[in-house]
Design a protein around this motif. Structure first.
Motif, PDB file in Angstrom:
ATOM      1  N   ILE A   1     -34.220  -2.394  21.192  1.00 12.51           N
ATOM      2  CA  ILE A   1     -35.420  -1.561  21.323  1.00 12.51           C
ATOM      3  C   ILE A   1     -36.633  -2.421  21.677  1.00 12.51           C
ATOM      4  CG2 ILE A   1     -37.029  -0.085  20.051  1.00 12.51           C
ATOM      5  CD1 ILE A   1     -34.621   0.925  18.427  1.00 12.51           C
ATOM      6  N   TRP A   2     -36.753  -3.554  20.995  1.00  9.80           N
ATOM      7  CA  TRP A   2     -37.882  -4.462  21.222  1.00  9.80           C
ATOM      8  C   TRP A   2     -37.896  -4.964  22.667  1.00  9.80           C
ATOM      9  CZ3 TRP A   2     -42.160  -5.112  18.648  1.00  9.80           C
ATOM     10  CH2 TRP A   2     -42.914  -6.276  18.782  1.00  9.80           C
ATOM     11  N   ARG A   3     -36.726  -5.357  23.149  1.00  8.17           N
ATOM     12  CA  ARG A   3     -36.631  -5.864  24.517  1.00  8.17           C
ATOM     13  C   ARG A   3     -36.916  -4.760  25.534  1.00  8.17           C
ATOM     14  NH1 ARG A   3     -34.797 -10.338  26.922  1.00  8.17           N
ATOM     15  NH2 ARG A   3     -34.183 -11.218  24.914  1.00  8.17           N
ATOM     16  N   ASN A   4     -36.412  -3.562  25.277  1.00  7.02           N
ATOM     17  CA  ASN A   4     -36.614  -2.458  26.216  1.00  7.02           C
ATOM     18  C   ASN A   4     -38.048  -1.937  26.217  1.00  7.02           C
ATOM     19  OD1 ASN A   4     -33.983  -2.602  27.043  1.00  7.02           O
ATOM     20  ND2 ASN A   4     -33.279  -0.805  25.909  1.00  7.02           N
ATOM     21  N   ARG A   5     -38.826  -2.363  25.239  1.00  6.97           N
ATOM     22  CA  ARG A   5     -40.257  -2.037  25.240  1.00  6.97           C
ATOM     23  C   ARG A   5     -41.050  -3.059  26.046  1.00  6.97           C
ATOM     24  NH1 ARG A   5     -42.191  -1.337  19.216  1.00  6.97           N
ATOM     25  NH2 ARG A   5     -44.180  -1.133  20.305  1.00  6.97           N
TER      26      ARG A   5
ATOM     27  N   LYS B   1     -40.721  -4.266  31.106  1.00  8.65           N
ATOM     28  CA  LYS B   1     -40.118  -3.118  30.429  1.00  8.65           C
ATOM     29  C   LYS B   1     -39.019  -2.491  31.279  1.00  8.65           C
ATOM     30  CE  LYS B   1     -41.285   1.369  28.397  1.00  8.65           C
ATOM     31  NZ  LYS B   1     -42.391   2.326  28.087  1.00  8.65           N
TER      32      LYS B   1
ATOM     33  N   LYS C   1     -41.237  -6.404  25.492  1.00  3.05           N
ATOM     34  CA  LYS C   1     -41.883  -7.389  24.636  1.00  3.05           C
ATOM     35  C   LYS C   1     -41.374  -8.812  24.844  1.00  3.05           C
ATOM     36  CE  LYS C   1     -44.409  -4.362  22.427  1.00  3.05           C
ATOM     37  NZ  LYS C   1     -45.890  -4.370  22.542  1.00  3.05           N
TER      38      LYS C   1
END
Length: 308
Positions: free
Chosen positions: A150-154, A264, A156
């Motif tokens: 989730i963090w990577r797909n945001r 993103k 970040k």
């Protein structure tokens, strides 16, 4: 406002340095208050009487009440006045002259502290890079499992040099393009970029090691800034303070070919399993409009292009 103030300031130029050295400026309180605030009525009389004033707080905190032309004048005045100190500008100019033209300035952020701060996990890095990141992490442990995805797909997570090369290739940037690497010390995995783009130049290759070791980090960043605002094209893999400054200054100077990579969407494409031509096409589509426009993210409230 600009027309009112400039003649007054010009008339005060002679002898101003001596006055500044001998006394404190007269304080003018411009803190936010209810109702309208008129600089001509409230500030100009003090300027004309005392000739040397200090506005509290900074004028930038009242931009919400400026008319459009005043906002543009304030912004453009600041950017037009922005200079490096003389000795540093000379070094930056000399550095710029040594770079083969035309060239692309690439602001690449993949240093150990940057990666550690992002709390992103990179399982396929070299042992030396992994060790450097772990040493910089302290208590900022990386996200794991579903949280990491989730963090990577945001968006970040900083792009690796290899991922950067993939995006450049997807945008049809020729592999023989001269790329000036605007980056901090300790950049990791750089071979991932150099294996695809062979004409990559760095400060360390263009400046003597003796001069380079004497420079602080901020000095090196200033050199990168100067080169980037004068490059034929500017590409950033992140959107930090330097990138915002460079984009705005390039817009102010009328320079196009400024682009920020979309971390993103890139992460989303990879997580969806896109590879090869399919991945390249997706990357091109998401960057196409910005690439064609070439304005980067010079924010409209900077009024860099407003005609006065």
């Amino acid at each position: 406002m600009q027309l009112l103030f400039c003649p007054s300031l010009k008339s005060l130029h002679i002898g101003m340095n001596q006055e500044i050295a001998s006394k404190e400026p007269f304080g003018v309180d411009c803190r936010k208050r209810k109702g309208l605030f008129d600089y001509v009525e409230s500030v100009l009389p003090s300027l004309l009487e005392h000739r040397y004033i200090s506005i509290t707080p900074a004028m930038s905190q009242r931009r919400d009440r400026y008319p459009l032309h005043a906002k543009a004048a304030f912004c453009q005045g600041c950017y037009n006045a922005l200079r490096l100190v003389g000795s540093l500008e000379k070094k930056a100019s000399d550095l710029l002259q040594t770079i083969p033209k035309p060239f692309l300035s690439l602001h690449l952020r993949f240093e150990p502290d940057m990666v550690a701060y992002s709390q992103c996990d990179y399982p396929n890095l070299s042992r030396s890079s992994t060790k450097a990141i772990e040493a910089a992490r302290s208590d900022r442990k990386p996200w794991t499992g579903e949280y990491a995805r989730i963090w990577r797909n945001r968006g970040k997570c900083p792009l690796t040099p290899n991922e950067t090369a993939v995006i450049l290739k997807s945008l049809s940037i020729p592999r023989n393009t001269t790329i000036y690497l605007a980056a901090g010390d300790g950049l990791m995995e750089i071979e991932g970029l150099k294996s695809v783009y062979t004409n990559v130049v760095t400060k360390s290759a263009l400046i003597s090691s003796e001069d380079l070791t004497k420079m602080h980090g901020n000095t090196k960043a200033a050199l990168d800034y100067y080169v980037s605002i004068n490059s034929d094209a500017y590409v950033a893999t992140y959107f930090g303070n330097m990138d915002k400054m460079v984009a705005a200054m390039r817009a102010f100077k009328g320079l196009d070919r400024t682009l920020f990579f979309n971390r993103k969407d890139f992460s989303m494409f990879v997580s969806q399993g896109l590879v090869g031509k399919e991945l390249e096409d997706a990357i091109w589509k998401v960057h196409r409009d910005d690439y064609v426009m070439g304005k980067g993210s010079a924010l409209p409230d900077c009024f860099c292009e407003e005609k006065l």
